[in-house]
Scaffold this active site. Structure first.
Site, short mmCIF file in Angstrom:
data_model
loop_
_atom_site.label_atom_id
_atom_site.label_comp_id
_atom_site.label_asym_id
_atom_site.label_seq_id
_atom_site.Cartn_x
_atom_site.Cartn_y
_atom_site.Cartn_z
N GLU A 66 1.00 -0.67 2.54
CA GLU A 66 1.59 -0.84 3.74
C GLU A 66 2.88 -0.05 3.81
O GLU A 66 3.13 0.45 4.99
CB GLU A 66 1.87 -2.27 4.23
CG GLU A 66 0.72 -3.39 4.18
CD GLU A 66 0.07 -3.14 5.62
OE1 GLU A 66 0.59 -2.73 6.40
OE2 GLU A 66 -1.23 -2.89 5.34
N ASP A 86 -7.84 -7.59 9.99
CA ASP A 86 -7.26 -7.54 8.52
C ASP A 86 -5.67 -8.06 8.81
O ASP A 86 -5.35 -7.84 9.89
CB ASP A 86 -6.93 -6.27 7.78
CG ASP A 86 -6.57 -6.26 6.49
OD1 ASP A 86 -6.83 -7.21 5.59
OD2 ASP A 86 -5.47 -5.33 6.28
N CYS A 89 -10.80 -8.65 5.37
CA CYS A 89 -9.60 -9.07 4.62
C CYS A 89 -10.10 -10.18 3.88
O CYS A 89 -10.61 -11.25 4.15
CB CYS A 89 -8.63 -9.68 5.65
SG CYS A 89 -7.22 -10.53 4.87
#
Ligand code: DGL
Length: 280
Positions: free
Chosen positions: A167, A25, A88
């Site tokens: 993230e 990913d 992803c």
């Protein structure tokens, strides 16, 4: 490429089952798919690559994402991956077909599995898909829906900003809630009964997304369906064989400390050690 990842540190993956499942990913999102795979296939070794140094993929042109996906796919194969899972959506939308042609091992994506799961879940046929700008613009979900043998009324919405929150380790702040209210409005307007989380980062935002969509709307991710597809491909160990737990390797092109900390929080105790990879 500059040698094998973890040459000085990493132990070779050994044992009765040859070659890990390679998973990648742009960052942490693919760990949501990996969780389902480890739970379903605990005997399999995995090698996870998070391309955090080049994250995010969603806003980038598709030819750039294709180039990254090919580099990572080849890297995983060089490290003996016997199947590559593109965990992803942005990379799958940009590169799945080329990866299937170029890599000498089977390649699985996450878009068709997610759409299949949605088709089984919806009652009204009104399904929403949320994803990155790249995934939604690619039309990959629209094509996957058209390929189903049931009629789906699809509403797509790009959600720029969601992956950056994930993230950064922020999955339920007031700010992410406000952003979700705005980005999910088009799906609420058409009363979808099912939402496909068309980005592997989004299951980590499931509580916020569910708060905004309401408890009657089902959220569907491709994680379980993808894990079942991997099991179908690789099979299960013969009955009576000695129980064995697979090895789990984690590699990031970004900061190993951040990846290790957030990876352990999002995936679980399997994230013990994270190896560094530098693109040269
Ligand atoms: N997790 C990735 C996906 O499923 C996207 C994140 C990104 O924009 O890099 O699309």
């Amino acid at each position: 490429m500059n040698g094998r990842i973890g040459d000085p540190i990493g132990a070779p993956i050994a044992g009765p089952i040859a070659g890990p499942i390679g998973v990648f990913d742009s960052g942490l999102g693919g760990l949501t798919v990996l969780r389902a795979m480890i739970d379903l296939l605990p005997h399999e070794s995995v090698m996870y690559f998070g391309d955090t140094a080049r994250f995010p993929y969603g806003p980038k042109p598709s030819d750039e994402v294709l180039k990254y996906a090919l580099e990572i796919g080849r890297l995983l194969v060089e490290h003996d991956a016997r199947v590559v899972v593109v965990a992803c959506n942005s990379a799958a939308a940009a590169a799945l077909e080329v990866l299937e042609e170029e890599l000498p091992v089977p390649v699985l994506g996450v878009i068709e599995p997610g759409m299949r799961a949605a088709a089984r879940t919806t009652r009204s046929g009104r399904v929403g898909v949320i994803g990155t700008v790249g995934t939604i613009a690619s039309g990959a979900y629209q094509r996957a829906a058209a390929d189903l043998d049931v009629e789906i009324d699809l509403t797509c919405a790009a959600c720029p900003g969601f992956v950056e929150f994930v993230e950064a380790g922020d999955v339920d702040s007031e700010q992410v809630h406000i952003l979700a209210e705005r980005l999910l409005a088009p799906l609420r307007d058409v009363s979808v009964d099912t939402v496909v989380l068309g980005c592997t980062h989004y299951p980590l935002l499931a509580r916020t997304i569910s708060d905004v969509m309401g408890p009657e709307v089902m959220l569907v991710s491709s994680a379980d369906e993808t894990a079942f597809a991997v099991r179908e491909l690789l099979g299960t160990p013969p009955e009576g064989s000695a129980p064995r737990l697979g090895d789990h390797r984690f590699v990031t092109s970004g900061d190993v400390e951040t990846f290790g900390r957030l990876g352990a929080r999002f995936l679980g105790p399997e994230v013990v050690h994270v190896e560094q990879w530098s693109w040269t």
